[in-house]
Write a protein that holds these residues in place. Structure first.
Motif, PDB file in Angstrom:
ATOM      1  N   LYS A   1       0.838  -1.245   0.023  1.00  0.00           N
ATOM      2  CA  LYS A   1      -0.010  -0.023  -0.017  1.00  0.00           C
ATOM      3  C   LYS A   1       0.957   1.183   0.006  1.00  0.00           C
ATOM      4  CE  LYS A   1      -3.579  -2.413   2.478  1.00  0.00           C
ATOM      5  NZ  LYS A   1      -4.261  -2.648   3.832  1.00  0.00           N
ATOM      6  N   LYS A   2       0.559   2.169  -0.807  1.00  0.00           N
ATOM      7  CA  LYS A   2       1.460   3.261  -1.129  1.00  0.00           C
ATOM      8  C   LYS A   2       1.430   4.377   0.107  1.00  0.00           C
ATOM      9  CE  LYS A   2       2.030   2.346  -6.073  1.00  0.00           C
ATOM     10  NZ  LYS A   2       2.684   1.047  -5.975  1.00  0.00           N
ATOM     11  N   ASN A   3       0.206   4.511   0.846  1.00  0.00           N
ATOM     12  CA  ASN A   3      -0.032   5.255   1.442  1.00  0.00           C
ATOM     13  C   ASN A   3       0.560   5.206   3.041  1.00  0.00           C
ATOM     14  OD1 ASN A   3      -1.769   3.441   1.697  1.00  0.00           O
ATOM     15  ND2 ASN A   3      -3.454   4.785   2.144  1.00  0.00           N
ATOM     16  N   LEU A   4       1.157   3.869   3.087  1.00  0.00           N
ATOM     17  CA  LEU A   4       1.532   3.459   4.497  1.00  0.00           C
ATOM     18  C   LEU A   4       3.158   3.132   4.099  1.00  0.00           C
ATOM     19  CD1 LEU A   4      -1.340   1.013   5.461  1.00  0.00           C
ATOM     20  CD2 LEU A   4      -0.664   3.375   6.464  1.00  0.00           C
ATOM     21  N   PRO A   5       3.931   3.046   5.296  1.00  0.00           N
ATOM     22  CA  PRO A   5       5.385   2.653   4.971  1.00  0.00           C
ATOM     23  C   PRO A   5       5.289   1.159   4.999  1.00  0.00           C
ATOM     24  CG  PRO A   5       5.037   3.036   7.419  1.00  0.00           C
ATOM     25  CD  PRO A   5       3.718   3.670   6.299  1.00  0.00           C
ATOM     26  N   CYS A   6       6.216   0.533   4.222  1.00  0.00           N
ATOM     27  CA  CYS A   6       6.170  -0.899   3.999  1.00  0.00           C
ATOM     28  C   CYS A   6       6.806  -1.668   4.975  1.00  0.00           C
ATOM     29  CB  CYS A   6       7.031  -1.285   2.553  1.00  0.00           C
ATOM     30  SG  CYS A   6       7.321  -2.884   2.292  1.00  0.00           S
ATOM     31  N   ILE A   7       7.979  -1.044   5.428  1.00  0.00           N
ATOM     32  CA  ILE A   7       8.440  -1.876   6.891  1.00  0.00           C
ATOM     33  C   ILE A   7       9.144  -0.695   7.546  1.00  0.00           C
ATOM     34  CG2 ILE A   7      10.512  -3.370   7.690  1.00  0.00           C
ATOM     35  CD1 ILE A   7      10.211  -4.962   5.166  1.00  0.00           C
ATOM     36  N   ARG A   8       9.082  -0.692   8.851  1.00  0.00           N
ATOM     37  CA  ARG A   8       9.740   0.182   9.933  1.00  0.00           C
ATOM     38  C   ARG A   8      10.614  -0.673  10.738  1.00  0.00           C
ATOM     39  NH1 ARG A   8       5.449   4.078  11.564  1.00  0.00           N
ATOM     40  NH2 ARG A   8       5.874   5.041   9.687  1.00  0.00           N
TER      41      ARG A   8
ATOM     42  N   ILE B   1      14.219   3.413  10.733  1.00  0.00           N
ATOM     43  CA  ILE B   1      14.585   2.973   9.345  1.00  0.00           C
ATOM     44  C   ILE B   1      13.307   2.783   8.787  1.00  0.00           C
ATOM     45  CG2 ILE B   1      15.762   1.676   7.655  1.00  0.00           C
ATOM     46  CD1 ILE B   1      18.020   1.555   9.835  1.00  0.00           C
ATOM     47  N   GLU B   2      12.902   3.438   7.639  1.00  0.00           N
ATOM     48  CA  GLU B   2      11.779   3.044   6.844  1.00  0.00           C
ATOM     49  C   GLU B   2      12.472   2.327   5.604  1.00  0.00           C
ATOM     50  OE1 GLU B   2       8.077   5.386   8.483  1.00  0.00           O
ATOM     51  OE2 GLU B   2       8.900   5.893   6.508  1.00  0.00           O
TER      52      GLU B   2
END
Length: 159
Positions: A111-118, A128-129
């Motif tokens: 989902k482009k409106n949320l970070p992928c991994i943090r 780190i994102e």
């Protein structure tokens, strides 16, 4: 000289010689002087990331974040492989995954409106994102380094 050294001690390291709240001019100088080294960084076997001219982000003349991305465009399978290897790298280096989308390793489904991994380091000084970006057959994997305290203030709307 002492004041600069004291600022370094009191600041949180973001990546290598770069630290949170350092003057952006000093950060740009480090980037310029270390360009060959900073254009071939590995976060896992077979991965290659690079600093670019736009990697350093400042607010009012001080460094607030660092963005680096995969050295070359990646096909979808390569981007997925980069995500997996980079996650393994950070986790094996004492970073804890604190957020990951359900389909974090599939760039098409992220989902482009949320970070992928943090991730957060063990001392809670760096966030780190990691995000894949692209479409069709061309993707890049972006990694952003933030100061932990600044990130929390920003998330709470205090920055």
């Amino acid at each position: 000289m002492f004041l600069g050294f004291q600022n370094f001690i009191n600041s949180q390291v973001l990546y290598k010689e770069f630290y949170f709240d350092m003057p952006i001019d000093k950060a740009k100088e480090i980037l310029k002087n270390n360009s060959p080294t900073l254009k071939n960084i590995s976060f896992g076997k077979g991965t290659s990331y690079a600093f670019r001219k736009r990697s350093l982000v400042d607010h009012e003349g001080i460094l607030t974040e660092i963005n680096i991305w995969s050295k070359k465009n990646l096909e979808i399978e390569q981007a997925s492989d980069y995500l997996k290897k980079t996650r393994d790298y950070f986790e094996s280096n004492n970073y804890k995954t604190v957020y990951a989308q359900e389909n974090w390793s599939n760039p098409v489904l992220v989902k482009k409106n949320l970070p992928c991994i943090r991730f957060v380091d063990a001392d809670k000084t760096v966030v780190i994102e990691m995000d894949p970006r692209g479409q069709g057959s061309a993707y890049n994997v972006f990694i952003t380094f933030y100061n932990y305290d600044w990130f929390l203030r920003k998330a709470k709307g205090e920055e």
